[in-house]
Design a protein around this motif. Structure first.
Motif, mmCIF file in Angstrom:
data_model
loop_
_atom_site.group_PDB
_atom_site.id
_atom_site.type_symbol
_atom_site.label_atom_id
_atom_site.label_comp_id
_atom_site.label_asym_id
_atom_site.label_seq_id
_atom_site.Cartn_x
_atom_site.Cartn_y
_atom_site.Cartn_z
ATOM 1 N N LEU A 348 -70.124 2.300 41.585
ATOM 2 C CA LEU A 348 -71.138 1.588 42.362
ATOM 3 C C LEU A 348 -70.550 1.010 43.640
ATOM 4 O O LEU A 348 -71.192 1.027 44.696
ATOM 5 C CB LEU A 348 -71.762 0.466 41.520
ATOM 6 C CG LEU A 348 -72.721 0.906 40.418
ATOM 7 C CD1 LEU A 348 -73.211 -0.302 39.636
ATOM 8 C CD2 LEU A 348 -73.912 1.666 41.017
ATOM 9 N N LYS A 349 -69.327 0.515 43.546
ATOM 10 C CA LYS A 349 -68.682 -0.058 44.730
ATOM 11 C C LYS A 349 -68.499 1.007 45.808
ATOM 12 O O LYS A 349 -68.745 0.761 46.997
ATOM 13 C CB LYS A 349 -67.329 -0.655 44.346
ATOM 14 C CG LYS A 349 -66.621 -1.357 45.488
ATOM 15 C CD LYS A 349 -65.314 -1.987 45.022
ATOM 16 C CE LYS A 349 -64.609 -2.671 46.203
ATOM 17 N NZ LYS A 349 -63.324 -3.286 45.765
ATOM 18 N N ILE A 350 -68.066 2.196 45.391
ATOM 19 C CA ILE A 350 -67.864 3.278 46.361
ATOM 20 C C ILE A 350 -69.198 3.741 46.933
ATOM 21 O O ILE A 350 -69.332 3.955 48.146
ATOM 22 C CB ILE A 350 -67.123 4.457 45.698
ATOM 23 C CG1 ILE A 350 -65.672 4.065 45.431
ATOM 24 C CG2 ILE A 350 -67.178 5.695 46.581
ATOM 25 C CD1 ILE A 350 -64.853 5.129 44.764
ATOM 26 N N ILE A 351 -70.210 3.866 46.080
ATOM 27 C CA ILE A 351 -71.519 4.319 46.549
ATOM 28 C C ILE A 351 -72.101 3.342 47.565
ATOM 29 O O ILE A 351 -72.603 3.738 48.626
ATOM 30 C CB ILE A 351 -72.481 4.510 45.365
ATOM 31 C CG1 ILE A 351 -72.031 5.711 44.517
ATOM 32 C CG2 ILE A 351 -73.914 4.711 45.851
ATOM 33 C CD1 ILE A 351 -72.789 5.861 43.218
ATOM 34 N N PHE A 352 -72.029 2.055 47.270
ATOM 35 C CA PHE A 352 -72.620 1.058 48.164
ATOM 36 C C PHE A 352 -71.761 0.784 49.389
ATOM 37 O O PHE A 352 -72.253 0.235 50.375
ATOM 38 C CB PHE A 352 -72.883 -0.242 47.404
ATOM 39 C CG PHE A 352 -74.101 -0.190 46.527
ATOM 40 C CD1 PHE A 352 -75.367 -0.220 47.088
ATOM 41 C CD2 PHE A 352 -73.984 -0.083 45.152
ATOM 42 C CE1 PHE A 352 -76.504 -0.154 46.291
ATOM 43 C CE2 PHE A 352 -75.099 -0.012 44.348
ATOM 44 C CZ PHE A 352 -76.376 -0.053 44.914
ATOM 45 N N SER A 353 -70.490 1.202 49.350
ATOM 46 C CA SER A 353 -69.615 0.939 50.505
ATOM 47 C C SER A 353 -70.057 1.706 51.744
ATOM 48 O O SER A 353 -69.742 1.299 52.869
ATOM 49 C CB SER A 353 -68.168 1.314 50.159
ATOM 50 O OG SER A 353 -68.044 2.721 49.987
#
Length: 695
Positions: A348-353
């Motif tokens: 999720l962190k990578i997707i939202f980054s």
């Protein structure tokens, strides 16, 4: 400065000059930036198309003679020699001549009765164009265009079957350079109005960081699965291809990261390179930004680019799904596993980054599909949104993480925009020159009536066999693709052969829309990028993988055989292009598009099954290793699912398309069940043993 033009339109890797003079460096850089500014200007403010095309090509000529020496490794590699200054000045003046003299040339008394200076400017401009093309792409396209010029002039001396009245030097120069029938015809018109904006859009996205973001997302999601790096490579190339529309750039951008990881995961250097080649080459097929030729298809057929995208969407996604499945089968055959390291990554962190990179793409699709505006408006709106994102993304990141925001953080965005606009100009020079040279070929056809002659000649060779003419067209595209850029390849083949195919299809009882024929040529033109012995995408991937380019190209072409099957499928089964029916094959307005969601899902699902069956037959693996009978049955499923209308028409015991779907699905399920029950019990797709660094 050393820049490699990594555009799919390039046939050879051409090294630009490494300027030792900062003044020259900044002069060329500012001209590149000015070209991008000019293209944005004409996208918003109206400018006469003839003048715009002339200025567009003049920018390309200036940049080519500034950046690319007479010989790639000549002593003039670090400065501009005097003869290039002369060619640059004279060339730009000649190319601008139709714009400077536009008012005079448009007078009725001047048309067809050209002045001496008109003819001189035309011949100088054409000569400069040939030299510019040679420096950027090698001699192949120039030789073909020059051959057509000779054919125009020496028409009366040709064999009877292809002879014509001939054209004088004055008529030839005027037709090819001073009208919109030749150099400044439809191809460069599309380059001026559409292609540049989409190339600029892709360059801005890449500079903003979208390319790396797509790679990171693909690896975060797929890294833990069997053959994760290779699967992530396919997805990353597909996502990058959606915004780049470039084969070689796609391979180089994504492959630099994915190929070493695929090798570390257990794939051989050849297979790692070949997977990236197959994934990168197919990037040109992915909407919303397909290869440059897609825009020319829309212009040639008089249809909106949105409709071209709609027609291309199912074949493109089926093509990538097939490659994804091939990668899975290769991983099963080699016993590869995923990596536990990817489990530590916050998906999720990578997707939202980088979720903000999706916004300009959504704006593009919204403008095209919902607002029904032109491709120019869609690209311009998306670029404006992307400008705003690039300016504020650095300050926004620091604000989110509680860091102090300074003036330099805002400047970073403007600097990135500047260099992206410069990079877009450098990537566009090949497209501009290729489309201009291809215009000479189209102009020759219109001047001599060669299209009708060739139609009769090909019909005499192929008889009434539509399959034979399609095979001949595919082979011609692959051969020409060894020396021509994709766009030029498409223009040449479609101009010569597409009308013949439509005529023969009608004689064989097939009502085929022109878009199917043009996409057929487009697909095989793209496949030439990985076809030995000259496949530039294969060369690029082999360099990264440290493998033999010929073996990489051969393996990549084997993987891409699924792509070669699709054009034949959608040619005979227009539902794969979401076309329900047509009236006049050449009238895009007579096409009835499929809009029923359930029917679209059925077409997509059955096409996926057909492509998976073909991939399994090709690889000799399904759930487990396939025997010969299973491979033949899987191969049989392919036509049942991809061309059910043909099966229902020519096979007596298949009463309808739905029966064809049912038979194919039943065979597929039976083979799956048989292999699943007999599979080794120790296989676990999500088991991770190999340690691969996280994305």
């Amino acid at each position: 400065m050393e820049k490699s033009t990594q555009n799919d339109e390039q046939v050879l890797e051409v090294k630009s000059r490494e300027f030792t003079s900062k003044k020259l460096f900044w002069l060329v850089t500012l001209v590149c930036f000015a070209w991008s500014v000019f293209q944005l200007y004409i996208a918003y403010f109206t400018l006469n198309t003839n003048i715009a095309r002339s200025i567009h090509l003049a920018f390309a000529v200036f940049i080519i003679f500034s950046l690319f020496p007479f010989r790639p490794r000549s002593k003039a590699h670090f400065y501009i020699p005097f003869y290039d200054y002369i060619l640059l000045i004279v060339g730009v003046a000649a190319i601008l001549y139709p714009a400077i003299e536009f008012v005079e040339l448009s007078q009725p008394q001047r048309q067809g009765d050209y002045l001496t200076r008109d003819i001189v400017a035309a011949f100088i401009g054409i000569f400069i164009l040939f030299e510019a093309g040679r420096r950027m792409m090698g001699p192949a396209l120039g030789i073909i265009a020059f051959t057509f010029l000779l054919y125009c002039y020496f028409g009366p001396y040709m064999p009877d079957i292809i002879s014509h009245r001939g054209a004088s030097f004055e008529k030839l120069a005027g037709h090819m350079f001073l009208t919109t029938e030749g150099v400044f015809g439809v191809p460069i018109g599309v380059s001026t109005s559409f292609i540049y904006l989409f190339v600029l859009f892709g360059a801005l996205l890449e500079r903003a960081g979208a390319g790396q973001y797509f790679i990171n997302v693909a690896f975060a999601i797929l890294g833990r699965f069997r053959g994760g790096p290779a699967k992530a490579s396919v997805i990353a190339s597909g996502l990058t291809g959606m915004v780049s529309g470039s084969s070689t750039a796609n391979v180089v951008t994504v492959g630099t990261f994915t190929i070493p990881l695929m090798k570390k995961a257990g794939l051989t250097a050849t297979k790692a390179g070949a997977i990236e080649v197959a994934a990168g080459v197919n990037g040109q097929l992915m909407p919303p930004i397909m290869g440059a030729a897609a825009f020319i298809i829309a212009e040639f057929l008089g249809m909106s680019y949105t409709n071209v995208m709609i027609a291309a969407v199912i074949p493109a996604f089926v093509c990538y799904a097939g490659l994804f499945f091939i990668v899975h089968l290769e991983s099963c055959k080699l016993g590869l596993h995923g990596s536990r390291d990817y489990a530590k990554v916050s998906k999720l962190k990578i997707i939202f980054s980088g979720i903000h990179y999706i916004i300009p793409i959504l704006v593009l699709l919204f403008t095209l599909l919902i607002l029904k505006e032109s491709a120019i408006s869609a690209a311009f709106n998306s670029i404006c949104v992307l400008f705003l994102i690039m300016i504020v993304q650095e300050p926004a990141k620091k604000t989110i993480f509680g860091e102090k925001v300074g003036k330099s953080d805002f400047i970073v965005g403007f600097v990135d925009i500047f260099w992206a606009m410069v990079g877009a100009a450098k990537n566009m020079v090949t497209v501009a020159v290729a489309t201009a040279l291809a215009g000479i070929i189209i102009g020759s056809i219109s001047l001599t009536g060669l299209g009708q002659v060739l139609s009769e000649l090909v019909e005499a060779v192929a008889g009434n066999s539509i399959v034979l003419i399609l095979l001949m067209t595919a082979i011609m595209s692959l051969i020409l693709g060894m020396g021509l850029p994709t766009t030029a390849n498409y223009i040449v083949v479609s101009s010569l052969i597409a009308p013949v195919i439509l005529i023969l299809a009608g004689k064989n009882g097939f009502l085929i829309p022109a878009i199917a024929v043009h996409l057929f040529v487009f697909y095989f033109g793209i496949l030439a990028d990985d076809t030995p012995p000259v496949g530039i995408a294969a060369y690029a991937a082999a360099g990264i993988a440290k493998a033999n380019p010929v073996t990489v190209g051969l393996q990549g072409f084997v993987y891409d055989l699924r792509t070669a099957v699709l054009p034949f499928a959608f040619f005979f089964n227009n539902k794969l292009l979401l076309i329900q029916s047509i009236g006049d094959p050449m009238d895009s307005k007579s096409i009835v598009w499929i809009s029923d969601p359930l029917q679209i899902v059925l077409i997509f699902a059955t096409a996926i099954v057909g492509m998976f069956a073909f991939s399994s037959s090709l690889q000799g693996w399904f759930v487990t290793k396939c025997n010969m009978v299973e491979r033949l049955l899987l191969l049989l499923i392919t036509p049942l699912m991809l061309v059910p209308n043909i099966c229902a028409k020519f096979i007596e015991f298949i009463p309808s398309e739905y029966a064809s779907y049912g038979i194919g699905t039943a065979i597929y399920v039976l083979i799956f069940a048989k292999q699943w029950l007999l599979r080794p019990k120790d296989s676990d797709d999500t088991h991770a043993e190999n340690s691969v660094p996280a994305a």
